[in-house]
Design a protein around this motif. Structure first.
Motif, PDB file in Angstrom:
ATOM      1  N   MET A  33     -23.138  10.287  -1.439  1.00 36.51           N
ATOM      2  CA  MET A  33     -22.528   9.123  -0.569  1.00 36.51           C
ATOM      3  C   MET A  33     -23.835   8.299   0.134  1.00 36.51           C
ATOM      4  O   MET A  33     -24.878   9.042   0.486  1.00 36.51           O
ATOM      5  N   THR A  34     -23.549   7.279   0.304  1.00 36.61           N
ATOM      6  CA  THR A  34     -24.620   6.308   1.112  1.00 36.61           C
ATOM      7  C   THR A  34     -23.727   5.624   2.203  1.00 36.61           C
ATOM      8  O   THR A  34     -22.423   5.557   2.129  1.00 36.61           O
ATOM      9  N   PRO A  39     -15.738   5.293   3.964  1.00 38.04           N
ATOM     10  CA  PRO A  39     -14.307   5.456   3.135  1.00 38.04           C
ATOM     11  C   PRO A  39     -13.390   4.234   3.884  1.00 38.04           C
ATOM     12  O   PRO A  39     -13.613   3.845   5.007  1.00 38.04           O
ATOM     13  N   PHE A  40     -12.405   4.097   2.763  1.00 41.59           N
ATOM     14  CA  PHE A  40     -11.421   3.130   3.328  1.00 41.59           C
ATOM     15  C   PHE A  40     -10.408   3.753   4.332  1.00 41.59           C
ATOM     16  O   PHE A  40      -9.904   3.213   5.126  1.00 41.59           O
ATOM     17  N   SER A  55     -12.798   1.582  -2.471  1.00 41.48           N
ATOM     18  CA  SER A  55     -13.686   0.723  -3.333  1.00 41.48           C
ATOM     19  C   SER A  55     -14.252   1.294  -4.476  1.00 41.48           C
ATOM     20  O   SER A  55     -14.179   0.457  -5.551  1.00 41.48           O
ATOM     21  N   TYR A  56     -14.620   2.257  -4.454  1.00 42.27           N
ATOM     22  CA  TYR A  56     -15.144   3.152  -5.668  1.00 42.27           C
ATOM     23  C   TYR A  56     -14.124   4.259  -6.277  1.00 42.27           C
ATOM     24  O   TYR A  56     -14.401   4.681  -7.432  1.00 42.27           O
ATOM     25  N   ARG A  82      -6.547   5.092  -8.421  1.00 47.70           N
ATOM     26  CA  ARG A  82      -7.014   5.063  -6.881  1.00 47.70           C
ATOM     27  C   ARG A  82      -6.144   4.676  -6.053  1.00 47.70           C
ATOM     28  O   ARG A  82      -5.083   3.867  -6.379  1.00 47.70           O
ATOM     29  N   PHE A  83      -6.326   4.896  -4.882  1.00 52.41           N
ATOM     30  CA  PHE A  83      -5.321   4.904  -3.727  1.00 52.41           C
ATOM     31  C   PHE A  83      -5.714   4.105  -2.427  1.00 52.41           C
ATOM     32  O   PHE A  83      -6.709   4.001  -2.206  1.00 52.41           O
ATOM     33  N   ARG A  84      -4.649   3.163  -2.143  1.00 54.93           N
ATOM     34  CA  ARG A  84      -5.017   2.407  -0.769  1.00 54.93           C
ATOM     35  C   ARG A  84      -5.063   3.036   0.378  1.00 54.93           C
ATOM     36  O   ARG A  84      -5.830   2.694   1.223  1.00 54.93           O
ATOM     37  N   SER A  85      -4.095   4.039   0.628  1.00 52.68           N
ATOM     38  CA  SER A  85      -4.419   4.897   1.889  1.00 52.68           C
ATOM     39  C   SER A  85      -3.881   6.170   1.244  1.00 52.68           C
ATOM     40  O   SER A  85      -3.410   6.773   0.478  1.00 52.68           O
ATOM     41  N   VAL A  86      -4.124   7.234   2.442  1.00 53.73           N
ATOM     42  CA  VAL A  86      -3.943   8.619   2.372  1.00 53.73           C
ATOM     43  C   VAL A  86      -3.292   9.125   3.828  1.00 53.73           C
ATOM     44  O   VAL A  86      -3.888   8.515   4.978  1.00 53.73           O
TER      45      VAL A  86
END
Length: 286
Positions: A33-34, A39-40, A55-56, A82-86
């Motif tokens: 990670m950079t 994280p979203f 995003s990734y 991929r997911f918008r939210s958790v």
């Protein structure tokens, strides 16, 4: 949060909305990670922390050791998902969701998934059919959860589907109200497919359409038996929303206990919790 590049850590701060207690803990970041991979969304359970990088399309799992969380491994849920939210579920389980009108036809536009961190297993994945996916281009909050169930709001009808924590549908909330104007036949009257029309054009058309209809904007659980349903009305002189309060219990049919309570957010007014037709603390779990 604060990131220390050299130590490879991130300091997170949290607050318990029920007790007001503040806390902080360290997160040891993965070597892969950079700073650009922030994280979203986060979700924290008793023993694990999830970092969902929308995003990734990456999901990072961290395990609690003392007062820190240490990177365990990446999580894979389905192919190309991929997911918008958790959101944190219970017993170290997490609810992931995605609702977006993607141009990738191999990716379902709607996904709900339950992941068990302790066993590193996906418990259940469903792809409900929702109408009017172009509403996903706007800020909407169509998913809510309490200890008993998960709720998913339709995007252009007054309908909220209810699921148990295995993602089995157990009921729904609907309202028949002639003053609530929905889209005819629950279908947007122009092309919105991202493969055929640029999303910017669709958004412009949707802005005009929203002036003529009502649609659900947000749902929230106050506790295990009370659901708030916010809907955005067609354009008025002030920015306002409609609030309906539903009594939800597993064995009973959902009942609307407070219908069409208006909330005004116009520029010269401030929303105050005392203006609501209930006391929040009355509904909070002890």
């Amino acid at each position: 949060s604060a990131v220390d590049h050299h130590a490879g850590t991130m300091k997170l701060r949290s607050i318990d909305m029920n007790t007001g207690r503040k806390d902080s803990f360290l997160l040891s970041m993965s070597d892969s990670m950079t700073i650009h991979d922030l994280p979203f969304s986060f979700a924290v359970s008793k023993n694990y922390l999830i970092m969902n990088d929308d995003s990734y399309g990456k999901i990072y799992l961290y395990k609690r050791i003392g007062h820190s969380f240490h990177f365990a491994h990446e999580v894979s849920i389905g192919n190309k998902l991929r997911f918008r939210s958790v959101m944190t579920e219970k017993n170290d389980r997490f609810l992931f969701y995605e609702i977006y009108a993607s141009s990738d036809k191999d990716v379902p536009p709607v996904t709900l998934a339950i992941y068990d961190a302790a066993s590193n297993k996906t418990i259940s994945v469903i792809h409900p059919d929702l109408n009017c996916m172009a509403f996903s281009f706007f800020d909407i909050y169509p998913v809510a959860m309490n200890r008993n169930m998960i709720a998913l709001a339709d995007l252009c009808e007054y309908k909220v589907r209810l699921y148990d924590h295995q993602l089995r549908e157990i009921g729904s909330v609907t309202l028949e109200d002639s003053s609530w104007k929905k889209i005819r036949d629950s279908k947007i009257p122009f092309e919105t497919d991202p493969l055929k029309v640029h999303p910017k054009i669709t958004i412009m058309k949707m802005e005009e359409l929203k002036k003529t209809i009502d649609h659900l904007q947000r749902i929230d659980f106050l506790n295990d038996s009370t659901l708030l349903v916010f809907s955005a009305p067609k354009e008025r002189n002030s920015i306002s929303c409609r609030l309906d309060i539903w009594n939800i219990r597993k064995k009973d049919k959902p009942e609307c206990t407070m219908e069409n309570f208006p909330i005004d957010f116009s520029a010269d007014k401030n929303i105050n919790i005392d203006h609501l037709p209930f006391l929040i603390n009355k509904f909070r779990q002890p």
